[in-house]
Design a protein around this motif. Structure first.
Motif: not given
Length: 334
Positions: A55-68
């Motif tokens: 339930s704590a996971i956001p609908k859209e994950l952050p996308l820091p550049r260069g990180i999968v």
């Protein structure tokens, strides 16, 4: 409390790669979740955090550049967050990112609160990584930033506190000078011991200030490979982040953003340039101070830089302690 690693220690170097699955080593210290330093089957360094409430996971994950980044739900009903670096040149920065997000979430009262902190930090790092990537600094640029950070940490912070000193550091905001205080403006220059007694002025605006007293402060640096008190740019940047973090999270964010805007990204090459501070002298930039100004220069001249002979500026010299007393007058330390 989570343990920070020394700046030049690669935490993934002791983890043996497995071609079939990621392998990891748990962070030292207590944490509401289960964070691990990890190595991907392809050899990429990463961070894996287990025990995350779905339930704590956001609908859209952050996308820091260069990180999968990805999440996987286990049979037990909780989730695991994985993030692996795809740009090897960012390895040192990625290590600091991992330490930062785990450290800031370690004191959370619950797993849900820890997750909130983790995703907040990741979103902030997402913007910082976009700013920070760039070429390495020249030796002269390294010395210039080192002198600014020394002034911020070792001169201004003991006097007015880290938060106010950081806000006074206006160089990252592309201000013509380096520090703006209620009672005066400071332009910081670095000079190598034994070099020609001069400093380089890089623009028509750098020694121009109308409303407040302006002082040119020259910090003398002595190259030192063996002196334990010697400082590298990486040392000072890490000290700044630690001091800012000890104040509060907002101040640490301000320090991260300032370093990124100033063009700093941690690099092993900066460790080879270490210096002792031999001293600092201040010169008041009075109306008759020798300088080239925008207002008195032909408009067809768009840029100019020049050097000043320090031996010819004796009449303008002032004690740094007196300059700071006036510049910082009226400041209430936070």
């Amino acid at each position: 409390m989570m343990m920070m690693t020394p700046m030049n220690e690669d935490v993934w170097s002791s983890i043996k790669q497995n071609k079939e699955r990621w392998v990891g080593r748990r962070f030292e210290g207590n944490h509401p979740l289960s964070p691990f330093w990890a190595i991907h089957p392809n050899g990429a360094p990463g961070l894996v955090i287990g025990g995350i409430p779905v339930s704590a996971i956001p609908k859209e994950l952050p996308l820091p550049r260069g990180i999968v980044m990805a999440t996987e739900v286990s049979e037990a009903g909780d989730a695991t967050l994985t993030m692996f670096l795809q740009t090897p040149d960012d390895r040192d920065v990625f290590q600091r990112l991992c330490e930062d997000i785990v450290s800031c979430s370690a004191t959370a009262n619950s797993t849900a609160d820890a997750c909130i902190q983790i995703f907040i930090r990741l979103r902030r790092w997402q913007s910082l990584l976009g700013l920070a990537r760039g070429r390495e600094m020249s030796d002269r640029e390294v010395r210039g930033l080192l002198a600014e950070l020394w002034m911020l940490l070792h001169v201004l912070t003991p006097k007015i506190g880290i938060a106010i000193a950081l806000r006074a550091w206006v160089a990252p905001d592309r201000h013509p000078q380096d520090f703006a205080l209620p009672g005066g403006i400071l332009e910081i220059k670095a000079r190598l011991t034994g070099s020609r007694p001069e400093v380089h002025i890089s623009s028509l605006e750098q020694l121009e200030c109308i409303h407040l007293p302006l002082h040119l402060v020259v910090v003398e640096l002595t190259p030192s490979d063996h002196d334990q008190s010697a400082l590298s740019l990486n040392d000072l940047a890490e000290s700044l982040l630690i001091a800012a973090g000890q104040h509060n999270m907002d101040t640490r964010d301000l320090a991260h953003a300032a370093l990124a805007n100033r063009g700093y990204v941690v690099s092993p090459s900066y460790d080879a340039l270490s210096y002792s501070i031999a001293g600092a002298v201040a010169f008041q930039v009075k109306p008759d101070f020798p300088r080239i100004l925008r207002g008195s220069t032909d408009a067809r001249v768009t840029e100019a830089n020049y050097s000043l002979a320090l031996t010819a500026l004796g009449e303008y010299r002032e004690e740094l302690v007196d300059v700071l007393a006036i510049a910082c007058d009226g400041i209430t330390r936070e």
